[in-house]
Design a protein around this motif. Structure first.
Motif, short mmCIF file in Angstrom:
data_model
loop_
_atom_site.label_atom_id
_atom_site.label_comp_id
_atom_site.label_asym_id
_atom_site.label_seq_id
_atom_site.Cartn_x
_atom_site.Cartn_y
_atom_site.Cartn_z
N UNK A 146 -6.51 -0.14 -0.68
CA UNK A 146 -6.21 0.66 0.51
C UNK A 146 -5.63 2.02 0.13
N UNK A 147 -4.81 2.05 -0.93
CA UNK A 147 -4.12 3.28 -1.30
C UNK A 147 -5.02 4.28 -2.03
N UNK A 148 -5.95 3.80 -2.83
CA UNK A 148 -6.74 4.70 -3.68
C UNK A 148 -7.54 5.72 -2.89
N UNK A 149 -8.31 5.35 -1.86
CA UNK A 149 -9.07 6.37 -1.12
C UNK A 149 -8.18 7.34 -0.33
N UNK A 150 -6.95 6.92 -0.01
CA UNK A 150 -6.03 7.82 0.70
C UNK A 150 -5.60 8.97 -0.20
N UNK A 151 -5.28 8.65 -1.46
CA UNK A 151 -4.75 9.65 -2.39
C UNK A 151 -5.85 10.27 -3.25
N UNK A 152 -6.86 9.47 -3.63
CA UNK A 152 -7.91 9.95 -4.53
C UNK A 152 -9.28 9.66 -3.92
N UNK A 153 -9.64 10.37 -2.85
CA UNK A 153 -10.88 10.06 -2.14
C UNK A 153 -12.15 10.26 -2.95
N UNK A 154 -12.10 11.12 -3.96
CA UNK A 154 -13.31 11.39 -4.75
C UNK A 154 -13.40 10.55 -6.02
N UNK A 155 -12.43 9.67 -6.25
CA UNK A 155 -12.44 8.80 -7.43
C UNK A 155 -13.24 7.54 -7.17
N UNK A 156 -14.08 7.17 -8.12
CA UNK A 156 -14.83 5.91 -8.02
C UNK A 156 -13.89 4.76 -8.37
N UNK A 157 -13.73 3.84 -7.44
CA UNK A 157 -12.86 2.69 -7.65
C UNK A 157 -13.72 1.50 -8.07
N UNK B 182 0.83 -1.20 0.00
CA UNK B 182 0.00 0.00 0.00
C UNK B 182 0.87 1.25 0.00
N UNK B 183 2.01 1.19 0.69
CA UNK B 183 2.90 2.36 0.75
C UNK B 183 3.44 2.71 -0.64
N UNK B 184 3.83 1.68 -1.41
CA UNK B 184 4.33 1.93 -2.77
C UNK B 184 3.24 2.51 -3.66
N UNK B 185 2.02 2.00 -3.53
CA UNK B 185 0.92 2.51 -4.35
C UNK B 185 0.55 3.94 -3.95
N UNK B 186 0.59 4.24 -2.65
CA UNK B 186 0.33 5.61 -2.21
C UNK B 186 1.35 6.56 -2.84
N UNK B 187 2.63 6.17 -2.78
CA UNK B 187 3.68 7.00 -3.38
C UNK B 187 3.44 7.17 -4.88
N UNK B 188 3.08 6.09 -5.57
CA UNK B 188 2.88 6.14 -7.01
C UNK B 188 1.70 7.02 -7.37
N UNK B 189 0.57 6.85 -6.68
CA UNK B 189 -0.61 7.66 -6.99
C UNK B 189 -0.35 9.14 -6.71
#
Length: 422
Positions: free
Chosen positions: A277-288, A245-252
């Motif tokens: 886990x990473x998507x809502x941290x970085x992009x909370x308004x994006x539909x996953x 999740x840490x790598x994805x957070x950094x990437x996003x």
């Protein structure tokens, strides 16, 4: 572009030229600037000295093509490309001065003009110099295929389109994450064209990771979408140390920073917990949304034996695409578990727990531009493997990755040009 009346490159009545070829070259340059192709039409010659007395140059969409003699037997009839366009340039020889004088000029076209990026594809703009022809002959004698020869010549010129027109902006966004020993662990890359493409077509993005593209077997990640021609476009790429999740957070975070903070409206991924886990941290308004193809593959792999009467697809497809009411969806899911005694199946429990990301009544109102899978990313990864070898180092990897972009972008230009010719 709208030409100004006093532009030196625009034809005007009374303009003079030394020869018929000079007239052609001038009008062809004008056509290339605006985005249309020209062709020679009517002419009259002096029967004694064979000198041109007059010449008519027209847009290549002038008139209408005569019927194909092969019709109706032709399996692949030629597409109609002419529109009856009346744009033209007519010159007559002034016998007193020996020069050709413009006596008629019509500039208005009844069709769309080609963009500057595609102008070099126009028939009258296609030119191969003597030097280039020799290079192609030598390459063919050396065993290079024609496509490889064009790629080589394009690289020498700064891009394939530079053989006829302009140079791409090669400025890039590069993000690097270093460990305690100053070694690169994660790397994200996007060039100027990716950033511009994302600004236009980045509302719906598929994100995927794949292995076996580098000798360290590090995950390769790509952000992919499609444009107005439904051609695949690449918005960014990364090599990751791991899939945490840490790598994805950094990437996003790097992805959004490169894209001026604009997050996609909808992001498709596979069923990966770290990504989720990473998507809502970085992009909370994006539909996953989850890729329905991956979900189906997992079901085929783990619970196929449960549904031998109808098969997994026959049972699950309605939950992916058909049932619109939420309560009915839940009721039929429960009935399916009862019928096949599948309440304790771990995969089905996990799949149900994230139903809001794939179940039809939950996602049908989500803007997805017709997507329901990450197949764009999958097909791009398959295409990439034709260019990338697992023994490439980091520099070699990105060098050959640029070849992939080069090929994809050229196909996009071809699609744009083909659209203008219909």
């Amino acid at each position: 572009m709208e030409p100004e009346n006093d532009c030196a490159w625009k034809p005007k009545q009374g303009m003079t030229f030394d020869s018929e070829q000079c007239v052609y070259d001038f009008y062809n340059t004008y056509g290339g600037t605006l985005g249309f192709s020209i062709r020679r039409d009517f002419c009259r010659k002096n029967k004694i000295n064979n000198q041109f007395i007059c010449r008519l140059l027209v847009c290549n969409k002038e008139g209408f093509r005569k019927g194909d003699k092969r019709d109706p037997l032709s399996k692949n009839p030629r597409a109609e490309t002419r529109t009856g366009c009346e744009a033209r340039l007519y010159v007559k020889l002034d016998e007193g001065t020996g020069k050709y004088v413009v006596t008629d000029f019509k500039e208005k076209h009844n069709h769309d003009l080609v963009s500057p990026e595609c102008a070099y594809m126009l028939p009258s703009q296609r030119k191969i110099s003597t030097t280039q022809a020799i290079e192609l002959d030598l390459a063919a004698q050396s065993g290079l295929r024609l496509g490889q020869s064009f790629e080589l010549m394009g690289r020498e010129a700064g891009g394939r389109q530079c053989l006829g027109f302009t140079k791409l902006d090669l400025n890039s966004w590069v993000g690097k994450l270093l460990d305690n020993e100053e070694q690169i662990t994660n790397m994200f890359w996007a060039d100027a064209q990716m950033i511009m493409d994302y600004a236009q077509f980045g509302d719906v993005v598929t994100f995927d990771t794949t292995y076996k593209l580098n000798k360290e077997h590090r995950p390769f990640a790509s952000f992919v979408g499609f444009n107005h021609h439904r051609e695949t476009v690449i918005f960014g790429a990364a090599l990751l140390y791991d899939e945490t999740a840490e790598s994805f957070v950094w990437l996003f975070q790097n992805f959004l920073e490169a894209m001026s903070g604009k997050a996609p409206k909808t992001l498709f991924t596979d069923q990966d917990a770290a990504m989720a886990k990473a998507i809502p941290i970085v992009m909370p308004d994006t539909s996953h949304c989850l890729c329905t193809w991956h979900l189906m593959q997992n079901a085929l792999k783990h619970v196929n034996c449960l549904f031998q009467d109808n098969g997994v697809k026959g049972v699950l497809n309605k939950f992916f695409f058909d049932i619109e009411d939420t309560n009915q969806w839940k009721l039929e899911w429960a009935e399916m578990l009862d019928k096949y005694d599948a309440h304790e199946k771990h995969l089905l429990k996990l799949t149900f727990a994230v139903k809001e990301k794939w179940g039809w009544p939950y996602v049908r109102s989500t803007w997805a531009a017709g997507m329901s899978t990450t197949q764009l990313s999958e097909s791009f990864n398959a295409f990439l493997k034709d260019y990338i070898r697992s023994d490439f180092n980091l520099n070699e990897f990105f060098m050959h990755f640029e070849r992939v972009l080069y090929k994809k972008r050229y196909k996009e230009l071809e699609a744009g040009y083909a659209l203008c010719q219909r």
